[in-house]
Design a protein around this motif. Structure first.
Motif, PDB file in Angstrom:
ATOM      1  N   HIS A   1       0.879  -1.168   0.000  1.00  0.00           N
ATOM      2  CA  HIS A   1       0.000   0.000   0.000  1.00  0.00           C
ATOM      3  C   HIS A   1       0.922   1.225   0.000  1.00  0.00           C
ATOM      4  CE1 HIS A   1      -3.479  -2.535   1.043  1.00  0.00           C
ATOM      5  NE2 HIS A   1      -2.629  -3.179   1.845  1.00  0.00           N
ATOM      6  N   SER A   2       1.080   1.868  -1.148  1.00  0.00           N
ATOM      7  CA  SER A   2       1.993   3.000  -1.237  1.00  0.00           C
ATOM      8  C   SER A   2       1.240   4.247  -1.684  1.00  0.00           C
ATOM      9  CB  SER A   2       3.136   2.693  -2.213  1.00  0.00           C
ATOM     10  OG  SER A   2       2.693   2.701  -3.561  1.00  0.00           O
ATOM     11  N   GLY A   3       1.923   5.404  -1.532  1.00  0.00           N
ATOM     12  CA  GLY A   3       1.273   6.665  -1.838  1.00  0.00           C
ATOM     13  C   GLY A   3       0.149   6.986  -0.880  1.00  0.00           C
ATOM     14  N   VAL A   4       0.256   6.476   0.334  1.00  0.00           N
ATOM     15  CA  VAL A   4      -0.838   6.558   1.299  1.00  0.00           C
ATOM     16  C   VAL A   4      -0.916   7.939   1.954  1.00  0.00           C
ATOM     17  CG1 VAL A   4      -1.612   5.662   3.538  1.00  0.00           C
ATOM     18  CG2 VAL A   4      -0.875   4.082   1.750  1.00  0.00           C
ATOM     19  N   ALA A   5       0.224   8.623   2.095  1.00  0.00           N
ATOM     20  CA  ALA A   5       0.245   9.805   2.972  1.00  0.00           C
ATOM     21  C   ALA A   5       0.921  11.005   2.332  1.00  0.00           C
ATOM     22  CB  ALA A   5       0.934   9.454   4.282  1.00  0.00           C
ATOM     23  N   ALA A   6       0.599  11.322   1.097  1.00  0.00           N
ATOM     24  CA  ALA A   6       1.179  12.510   0.464  1.00  0.00           C
ATOM     25  C   ALA A   6       0.722  13.762   1.214  1.00  0.00           C
ATOM     26  CB  ALA A   6       0.750  12.588  -0.995  1.00  0.00           C
TER      27      ALA A   6
ATOM     28  N   ALA B   1      -0.242   8.550  10.340  1.00  0.00           N
ATOM     29  CA  ALA B   1      -1.372   8.430  11.258  1.00  0.00           C
ATOM     30  C   ALA B   1      -2.574   9.208  10.740  1.00  0.00           C
ATOM     31  CB  ALA B   1      -0.974   8.930  12.647  1.00  0.00           C
ATOM     32  N   GLU B   2      -2.338  10.403  10.212  1.00  0.00           N
ATOM     33  CA  GLU B   2      -3.425  11.190   9.630  1.00  0.00           C
ATOM     34  C   GLU B   2      -4.036  10.463   8.436  1.00  0.00           C
ATOM     35  OE1 GLU B   2      -1.692  15.652  10.733  1.00  0.00           O
ATOM     36  OE2 GLU B   2      -1.151  14.675   8.838  1.00  0.00           O
TER      37      GLU B   2
END
Length: 442
Positions: A87-92, A97-98
């Motif tokens: 699972h990538s590109g999850v937190a741009a 945590a957000e």
């Protein structure tokens, strides 16, 4: 399963959570502007690609930055992993945590995976308690120094450099100037920092050239070497002498769920100034006497951390002095770049046989900005050249190839330091040669 692997994951494949930015955010000094925060978030998300090495074998990878599947497929082939969910590109633009709070289905899948869940470090998102309290306490370079001073008398070969806490920035500037007039070099530290940020070596000539302690501090803040506000520590500089072969060492260990401390090993770090660049681990890399001295203090530190409620990975970093004594400099209560090298070595030894040396190079400069596909092709060409030297090339950080100062994070695994040195020289030359790709267009 006995040993540190059993204490870490029970020998099982794990969920790896790349929460580097979340961990670092706990220790950001006040006064950092929005642009600085954005840069540090982006840098942390690149570094979170090291999540591929948070244990010897991932089952699930959760990465803040977008990565190409070809990258994890490459690692899976070389390291004989089973199936890996990515699972990538999850937190741009945000912390992990957000991002997970906004994706409850993914958060639930992680919680219900049945695998051990491993992150870079403990944060409030995982709950308050003694473990997080220990992290907040001993990640401070002041608290770590106090612990070193308590433990050192029982450990021959350990010397603790003197440290003083400056009461305010003006006081720090005055003390720096006084020390410089005495000809003393000073290690100036923010209590918290990672990868060298917040730590700088101040030589007398540099201070006088800047126009004094106050002017130098303003320059260091402007260049983002030091945070704009907060306490500063002044520490005695440990002189390694003119021919120091082994300057920066680390010793890693794991505190198991029952509080037992499990040694992992010593590594020889590569540090440019105060900025960590990489490490080499494996048989014979650190001389036996130095490794045993480091082990003794590091395990004593671990016993104290365990008593204070900490569980998980930690390391103690050292520098050497002219007499080859070891001076402890900080404790990291989290995973680190060297931890990844130990994970890779463990996996390679298991699937290919014992005896591997592993060297990580966290930010090897590229001579040109490359899109992911072009970077993959470039590294694939170097992979075949490294193989002829008996060295396995493992790409670890593939997302920084299009930064203003493009770089790639790599690991090299081989039979000896000579082979690793040759492969590193090959890669450095090949990366520099990328500048020629654009010369013909001018």
């Amino acid at each position: 399963m006995d040993g540190w692997v059993g204490a870490w994951t029970g020998g099982r494949a794990a969920v790896h959570i790349g929460n580097v930015a979340d961990f670092n955010a706990q220790f950001v000094a006040p006064g950092m502007d929005a642009a600085q925060r954005a840069r540090r978030l982006r840098q942390a998300h690149h570094y979170a690609c090291l999540a591929v090495g948070y244990s010897p074998e991932p089952a699930v990878l959760v990465l803040p930055a977008e990565v190409d599947r070809a990258w994890t497929d490459w690692l899976a082939r070389e390291l004989a992993w089973g199936p890996v969910q990515v699972h990538s590109g999850v937190a741009a633009g945000q912390t992990l945590a957000e991002a997970l709070a906004a994706r409850p289905a993914l958060a639930a899948a992680i919680a219900d995976s049945g695998h051990p869940v491993i992150s870079w470090g403990r944060t409030a998102a995982q709950g308050e308690g003694p473990e997080l309290a220990a992290v907040r306490r001993y990640e401070s370079k002041a608290a770590a120094h106090g612990l070193f001073a308590q433990l050192a008398p029982a450990h021959p070969g350990i010397v603790v450099p003197a440290q003083e806490r400056a009461d305010g920035r003006r006081r720090a500037a005055r003390r720096l100037t006084v020390r410089a007039t005495r000809g003393l070099t000073t290690v100036l530290k923010s209590p918290h920092g990672v990868g060298g940020y917040g730590t700088v070596v101040v030589e007398p000539a540099e201070l006088f050239a800047a126009g004094g302690g106050g002017a130098l501090l303003r320059r260091l803040v402007h260049s983002e070497v030091l945070p704009p506000q907060g306490e500063l520590l002044l520490e005695e500089y440990v002189d390694p002498g003119p021919a120091a072969r082994l300057r920066d060492l680390t010793y890693d260990a794991v505190i198991g769920p029952d509080g037992t401390v499990h040694p992992v090993g010593a590594g020889a770090m590569e540090v440019a100034g105060t900025r960590y660049q990489g490490v080499t681990v494996g048989p014979g890399v650190v001389p036996r006497a130095a490794a045993e001295t480091a082990r003794g203090l590091a395990l004593a530190v671990g016993e104290r951390l365990a008593a204070d409620g900490y569980r998980g990975w930690y390391d103690v970093d050292f520098v050497t002095d002219r007499q080859r004594r070891l001076a402890p400099t900080e404790i990291n209560l989290r995973l680190t770049g060297p931890a990844v090298a130990f994970m890779l070595r463990e996996r390679l030894d298991r699937v290919r046989g014992p005896g591997h040396l592993v060297r990580t190079l966290d930010a090897l400069p590229l001579g040109a900005r490359l899109a992911p596909e072009a970077l993959h092709d470039h590294l694939d060409r170097q992979r075949r050249r490294c193989a002829r030297l008996g060295v396995t090339l493992l790409p670890l950080i593939p997302t920084a190839g299009h930064e203003p100062e493009p770089a790639v994070g790599l690991a090299l695994a081989g039979p000896d330091t000579e082979a690793l040195d040759a492969a590193q020289a090959l890669l450095t030359a090949a990366n520099h040669g990328l500048t020629g790709m654009f010369e013909a267009l001018r």
